[in-house]
Scaffold this motif. Structure first.
Motif, PDB file in Angstrom:
ATOM      1  N   CYS A   1       2.300  -6.933  -9.059  1.00 31.05           N
ATOM      2  CA  CYS A   1       1.615  -5.659  -9.277  1.00 31.05           C
ATOM      3  C   CYS A   1       2.599  -4.521  -9.511  1.00 31.05           C
ATOM      4  O   CYS A   1       2.219  -3.464  -9.996  1.00 31.05           O
ATOM      5  N   PHE A   2       3.854  -4.742  -9.196  1.00 31.83           N
ATOM      6  CA  PHE A   2       4.864  -3.710  -9.435  1.00 31.83           C
ATOM      7  C   PHE A   2       5.689  -4.060 -10.661  1.00 31.83           C
ATOM      8  O   PHE A   2       6.115  -5.200 -10.831  1.00 31.83           O
TER       9      PHE A   2
ATOM     10  N   ALA B   1       2.399   1.657  -3.390  1.00 33.13           N
ATOM     11  CA  ALA B   1       1.389   2.080  -4.371  1.00 33.13           C
ATOM     12  C   ALA B   1       1.017   3.533  -4.148  1.00 33.13           C
ATOM     13  O   ALA B   1       0.844   4.305  -5.102  1.00 33.13           O
TER      14      ALA B   1
ATOM     15  N   SER C   1       0.824  -1.203   0.000  1.00 32.57           N
ATOM     16  CA  SER C   1       0.000   0.000   0.000  1.00 32.57           C
ATOM     17  C   SER C   1       0.861   1.257   0.000  1.00 32.57           C
ATOM     18  O   SER C   1       0.606   2.202  -0.741  1.00 32.57           O
TER      19      SER C   1
ATOM     20  N   LEU D   1       2.992   0.759 -11.210  1.00 31.97           N
ATOM     21  CA  LEU D   1       1.997  -0.271 -10.942  1.00 31.97           C
ATOM     22  C   LEU D   1       1.578  -0.904 -12.249  1.00 31.97           C
ATOM     23  O   LEU D   1       1.489  -0.225 -13.277  1.00 31.97           O
TER      24      LEU D   1
END
Length: 294
Positions: free
Chosen positions: A70-71, A23, A20, A89
DNA sequence: GTGTGTTTATTATAAC
DNA sequence: GTTATAATAAACACAC
């Protein structure tokens, strides 16, 4: 919308996971991508808790960047000074938090292996074609394989793969979203001629791509002469082919194949990438690296 | 040497 | 209780 940042946790540990926090840092940046040191800086500025024990949490954060699909690592422009890459992302990971809340993720974001398998196959085939263009005598082929059949096989596989893509889905994230985003294409007979024939409503890119097929002898059974003109056409075709992967399949190409929209540079990069990465170690590559934008 | 990136292993916690 | 996810630690490789 992402929850507004709350910077009043003081020295208390904020209730955000490293994913989180990372992100959050990326999303607040104008270009939606940051270097590792920028991510560190953002977190420390926003949350005083992370101004201590930096070695520990920064190690964890790096682990998360590498470990989580996700990265995505974006190559730093070689003309730009600085260490490391940029991180962004995955396009399909922008909505991975429930109700936009960074406190909770829906579920772990994963790129499906099918995507990697498909891309591996595509790159391997394309690499063989590139080698053939550069020096047909050095391409290992079965004795019965002529230059023409080699080209046709390549074309067939490529076209078949395109057809397969219309039937099999390669969702990276939300499947329904992927289906909606898939371009529609009329069904056709499974023959070389029909597969490579232009669509009635082909896009300009497809038309130019297919004209290259024909120019290269796909329809007259002669493999293209290795001269500057045909090389240039082949380059354009391959570039178009790869760009199709990006725009139609929503798949990220390996970092090195992205470089500029320069056919020669792209081909060289792809060739180098194939030799360097596809055939060493575990013979697999990672899906990382959208087109460098700066 | 330092920063960055990858990988593996272990433990804790939440969700089902 | 099982499974999935996150946190933590550590080792290692690589580039600069």
């Amino acid at each position: 919308m992402p929850r507004p940042l709350k910077t009043t946790y003081g020295d208390q540990k904020p209730p955000y996971s490293y994913i989180s926090l990372t992100a959050m840092a990326i999303l607040q940046s104008p270009q939606k991508m940051l270097s590792l040191s920028d991510i560190y800086r953002f977190i420390m500025e926003q949350f005083p808790y992370y101004r201590n024990n930096m070695q520990k949490w920064q190690n964890s954060l790096r682990h998360n960047l590498s470990f989580n699909d996700c990265f995505i690592k974006v190559p730093r422009n070689i003309s730009k000074a600085g260490k490391g890459s940029y991180w962004t992302l995955h396009p399909k990971a922008f909505d991975m938090f429930e109700n936009g809340s960074l406190l909770r993720r829906r579920k772990r974001f994963r790129v499906k292996h099918l995507d990697e398998d498909f891309l591996n196959s595509k790159l391997t085939t394309t690499s063989a074609y590139i080698k053939f263009i550069n020096d047909p005598s050095k391409v290992h082929q079965k004795s019965t394989t002529t230059s023409s059949s080699f080209h046709q096989n390549w074309m067939l596989e490529s076209a078949a793969q395109n057809t397969l893509n219309q039937q099999c889905k390669y969702p990276i994230g939300n499947e329904s979203e992927f289906v909606e985003s898939m371009p529609t294409r009329p069904k056709r007979a499974f023959t070389i001629e029909s597969l490579i024939a232009p669509d009635i409503e082909a896009t300009n890119d497809e038309r130019s791509c297919q004209s290259v097929h024909r120019k290269h002898g796909a329809t007259n059974s002669r493999y293209p002469q290795v001269n500057s003109d045909s090389n240039q056409s082949a380059h354009q075709f391959l570039l178009s082919n790869f760009n199709q992967l990006i725009t139609q399949q929503h798949i990220y190409l390996p970092t090195i194949a992205y470089q500029l929209y320069n056919p020669q540079q792209t081909l060289n990069a792809m060739y180098m990438y194939q030799n360097k990465h596809l055939y060493d170690r575990h013979s697999s590559f990672r899906l990382n690296g959208p087109l460098s934008v700066f």
